[in-house]
Design a protein around this motif. Structure first.
Motif, PDB file in Angstrom:
ATOM      1  N   SER A   1      53.495 -73.183  13.862  1.00  0.00           N
ATOM      2  CA  SER A   1      54.198 -74.140  14.724  1.00  0.00           C
ATOM      3  C   SER A   1      55.625 -74.411  14.257  1.00  0.00           C
ATOM      4  O   SER A   1      56.482 -74.838  15.030  1.00  0.00           O
TER       5      SER A   1
ATOM      6  N   GLN B   1      55.938 -81.849  14.363  1.00  0.00           N
ATOM      7  CA  GLN B   1      56.100 -82.293  15.751  1.00  0.00           C
ATOM      8  C   GLN B   1      55.629 -81.229  16.738  1.00  0.00           C
ATOM      9  O   GLN B   1      54.927 -81.522  17.720  1.00  0.00           O
ATOM     10  N   GLU B   2      56.014 -79.962  16.473  1.00  0.00           N
ATOM     11  CA  GLU B   2      55.611 -78.874  17.360  1.00  0.00           C
ATOM     12  C   GLU B   2      54.100 -78.659  17.294  1.00  0.00           C
ATOM     13  O   GLU B   2      53.459 -78.389  18.326  1.00  0.00           O
TER      14      GLU B   2
ATOM     15  N   LYS C   1      52.524 -81.177  19.534  1.00  0.00           N
ATOM     16  CA  LYS C   1      52.652 -80.785  20.951  1.00  0.00           C
ATOM     17  C   LYS C   1      51.604 -79.744  21.330  1.00  0.00           C
ATOM     18  O   LYS C   1      51.072 -79.745  22.440  1.00  0.00           O
ATOM     19  N   ARG C   2      51.307 -78.850  20.400  1.00  0.00           N
ATOM     20  CA  ARG C   2      50.345 -77.768  20.664  1.00  0.00           C
ATOM     21  C   ARG C   2      48.890 -78.224  20.484  1.00  0.00           C
ATOM     22  O   ARG C   2      47.966 -77.433  20.660  1.00  0.00           O
TER      23      ARG C   2
END
Length: 359
Positions: free
Chosen positions: A328, A332-333, A336-337
């Motif tokens: 990721s 944060q990413e 989101k995933r």
């Protein structure tokens, strides 16, 4: 903190290893019993995953997992009867979690050998027999105390079961094998019960063991090394005098001289032999910290490693695997995933978990 006890006969390189691995200067002599009281030092565990997390998070501070190394005085024949520093030596062993036995293979006429002739397998047998004899005394006393308790509480089935297990441990010790290896031949659940009782009774040979053969150049043929590796599977062959010299060099000097150390591999092997895993915390993006933890422990134990308040006021944790963070490229990413999982107090920590505690 988990600890590694450096053991062996006198004059075989234990303090040289301790100095090289901890960077702590200790007295080293060509005469026996230079070490009397244990020397202790904290050692960082090299971790490639921590470096990768650091590249992503870019923190101000990075703190690796650690283990303690303890340099214990040399042991001789009949140590269990008090010869040399016997009883003192053996009691110090009881305080550590893993035994790292240094065995002399190097030849140097200026450095005396307590048995006069260098013979690695004989020296290993001496240490094993002394520890086994000590353990037999320990388990006999333990059984005697159990029998007194059973006499006072004849209906206590737990005491009776414990006594049966203790008698089995005593029988195994009579076989003169390393107790932990003998226990591994038992069914899974019995293994756990036997190991727990071994720790409770404070026998020494229930601890994991690694051998370090202290060599110098041309001391050993490939055939001789192969034979020793077969007989002693958890083993390293290292020139400790050379390692001591390398430990005193700067990183730049090591690059210029094109020399490298085997000690990071040794430290990691001790870490793995202790059956430890590593989990990580990221404190506000400012600090990444790695923590050592026994495999199979619940998150509540990990919380206590980080801070006692986290254990007392535990609510839940958010967990991200190392693999998912790398894929990721940010917390944060990953969120989101949907890669971050919320877990409760019964969660079993996995190796490489990145954990955020919620209290």
């Amino acid at each position: 903190m988990f600890s590694v006890g450096i053991i062996g006969l006198p004059n075989i390189g234990k303090s040289t290893l301790f100095k090289a691995v901890t960077k702590i200067a200790v007295p080293i002599s060509i005469f026996p019993f230079t070490t009397i009281d244990p020397n202790k030092g904290i050692v960082e565990v090299k971790d490639k995953r921590l470096e990768k997390i650091k590249e992503i998070v870019k923190p101000q501070k990075t703190t690796p997992a650690i283990i303690e190394f303890v340099d214990i005085a040399g042991l001789v024949r009949e140590a269990h009867l008090g010869k040399g520093l016997g009883n003192k030596f053996l009691s110090h062993i009881s305080e550590v979690d893993l035994l790292l036995e240094v065995v002399r293979l190097f030849k140097n006429e200026k450095v005396s050998h307590v048995e006069n002739v260098i013979d690695a397998e004989r020296d290993i047998e001496i240490i094993k027999n002394e520890i086994a004899a000590w353990d037999e005394k320990i388990i006999s006393n333990f059984i005697e105390n159990l029998k007194k308790k059973i006499k006072s509480s004849p209906l206590d089935e737990e005491l009776k079961t414990e006594n049966e297990l203790a008698e089995q441990l005593k029988k195994f010790l009579g076989e003169k094998t390393w107790l932990l290896e003998r226990i591994k031949q038992l069914p899974g659940e019995t293994q756990v019960d036997m190991k727990n009782l071994g720790r409770k009774s404070a026998v020494l040979s229930v601890k994991p063991l690694i051998f370090l053969f202290n060599i110098s150049e041309r001391d050993l043929t490939k055939e001789e090394e192969a034979k020793l590796r077969t007989s002693f599977p958890y083993s390293f062959f290292i020139d400790l005098k050379k390692e001591e010299e390398i430990s005193e060099l700067s990183n730049k000097e090591k690059e210029e001289l094109e020399v490298s150390s085997y000690l990071d591999d040794l430290i990691l092997s001790c870490y793995n032999r202790l059956d430890l895993i590593t989990f990580y915390t990221i404190k506000g993006g400012r600090e990444i910290r790695a923590y050592e933890l026994k495999r199979g422990e619940e998150i509540i134990v990990a919380a206590g490693k980080v801070h006692s308040d986290f254990q007392k006021k535990f609510i839940r944790v958010e967990v991200l695997s190392f693999k998912d963070l790398i894929e990721s490229d940010s917390w944060q990413e990953a969120k989101k995933r949907g890669k971050i999982n919320v877990k409760g107090r019964d969660y079993i920590v996995n190796d490489g978990d990145i954990i955020e505690f919620k209290i």
